[in-house]
Design a protein around this motif. Sequence first.
Motif, PDB file in Angstrom:
ATOM      1  N   MET A 102       0.836  -1.202   0.000  1.00  0.00           N
ATOM      2  CA  MET A 102       0.000   0.000   0.000  1.00  0.00           C
ATOM      3  C   MET A 102       0.872   1.254   0.000  1.00  0.00           C
ATOM      4  SD  MET A 102      -2.719  -1.321   2.889  1.00  0.00           S
ATOM      5  CE  MET A 102      -3.963  -0.064   2.596  1.00  0.00           C
ATOM      6  N   THR A 103       0.501   2.224  -0.814  1.00  0.00           N
ATOM      7  CA  THR A 103       1.257   3.479  -0.850  1.00  0.00           C
ATOM      8  C   THR A 103       1.134   4.227   0.488  1.00  0.00           C
ATOM      9  OG1 THR A 103      -0.683   4.539  -1.846  1.00  0.00           O
ATOM     10  CG2 THR A 103       1.031   3.781  -3.342  1.00  0.00           C
ATOM     11  N   GLU A 104      -0.015   4.044   1.172  1.00  0.00           N
ATOM     12  CA  GLU A 104      -0.209   4.720   2.460  1.00  0.00           C
ATOM     13  C   GLU A 104       0.819   4.252   3.484  1.00  0.00           C
ATOM     14  OE1 GLU A 104      -2.531   3.325   0.698  1.00  0.00           O
ATOM     15  OE2 GLU A 104      -3.855   4.989   0.152  1.00  0.00           O
ATOM     16  N   THR A 105       1.186   2.953   3.408  1.00  0.00           N
ATOM     17  CA  THR A 105       2.167   2.417   4.345  1.00  0.00           C
ATOM     18  C   THR A 105       3.525   3.093   4.158  1.00  0.00           C
ATOM     19  OG1 THR A 105       1.032   0.285   4.206  1.00  0.00           O
ATOM     20  CG2 THR A 105       3.231   0.282   5.170  1.00  0.00           C
ATOM     21  N   ILE A 106       3.874   3.347   2.899  1.00  0.00           N
ATOM     22  CA  ILE A 106       5.158   4.009   2.618  1.00  0.00           C
ATOM     23  C   ILE A 106       5.104   5.458   3.104  1.00  0.00           C
ATOM     24  CG2 ILE A 106       6.765   4.680   0.790  1.00  0.00           C
ATOM     25  CD1 ILE A 106       5.736   2.322  -0.831  1.00  0.00           C
ATOM     26  N   ARG A 107       3.981   6.130   2.862  1.00  0.00           N
ATOM     27  CA  ARG A 107       3.861   7.541   3.276  1.00  0.00           C
ATOM     28  C   ARG A 107       3.928   7.681   4.794  1.00  0.00           C
ATOM     29  NH1 ARG A 107      -0.439   7.623  -0.752  1.00  0.00           N
ATOM     30  NH2 ARG A 107       0.303   8.648  -2.645  1.00  0.00           N
TER      31      ARG A 107
END
Length: 286
Positions: free
Chosen positions: A213-218
């Motif tokens: 998930m991109t949210e996890t990276i952010r």
Amino acid sequence: MSVTASVETSEPLRGAPSRSYARAFEDLRTGFNQRELWAHLGFQDIKQRYRRSLLGPIWITIATGATATAMGLMYSVLFGQDLKVLLPHITLGLIVWNMISGCILEGAAVFSSNVGLITQLPAPLSVHVYRMVWRQLLLFAHNLIIYFILLAVFQIPIHWTVFTAFVALGLLAVNGIWIGLVAGIVATRFRDIQPILESAVQLLFFMTPIVWMTETIRQNGGDYAERARLAELNPLYHYLEIIRAPMLGQDQAAYHWYIVLAFTAAGWALALWALRNYRARVAYWV
């Protein structure tokens, strides 16, 4: 249903050269009008694939559900993420990805795998592409059973924006047609293209936020958060997001639609150019 009886040959366009946009549009129009033919053939493709099996096409749903569940459990434990959030994300990602990758990979083989029909049946080339996209839509519909199970198990909140997923699915099908035309023509002329596409699609699977998930990276902040923007460079991410986000009741940014619409316009321009110039040669290349 008799296949040969349902084929309608288009009237020759008077005065139009064989390499013209008028011929290309006529192929698309005539092919679409023969929807009874390609819808029947697409349905038979799935029926034939699971012939004599106990559960029939339900195996499609079982296979996708088992893969998504295994991935969800594994990545949830490895990265310490909430299974209630990660499993629907992975499952919807896989369902949409199966359709995208199916349009690319089966699109590359759409003409070479229909040699008999192309050489013996006076049907427009687009009939084979419509058949392929219709088959992918049927597979998508089978996998929706898993989505409804997820809704019930995890009590996922659904908003009115879920209806935009139907529009997005239609847009994905429209894109599948131009991808099938372009990839089919190129891969029929250059047979090395198909294995190259298989490797590229496999690589793109890991580059697209399906099991991550991109949210996890952010959430990591700093330089890691900036790296999440790399996912924006992948056009398949935007195709995925216009369907997955509304189906999961999540907010959706409008720029995903703008990017998909831009790729749709560019892709169709390329498909019409390829159909205009090489439509008549496909029968010789197969």
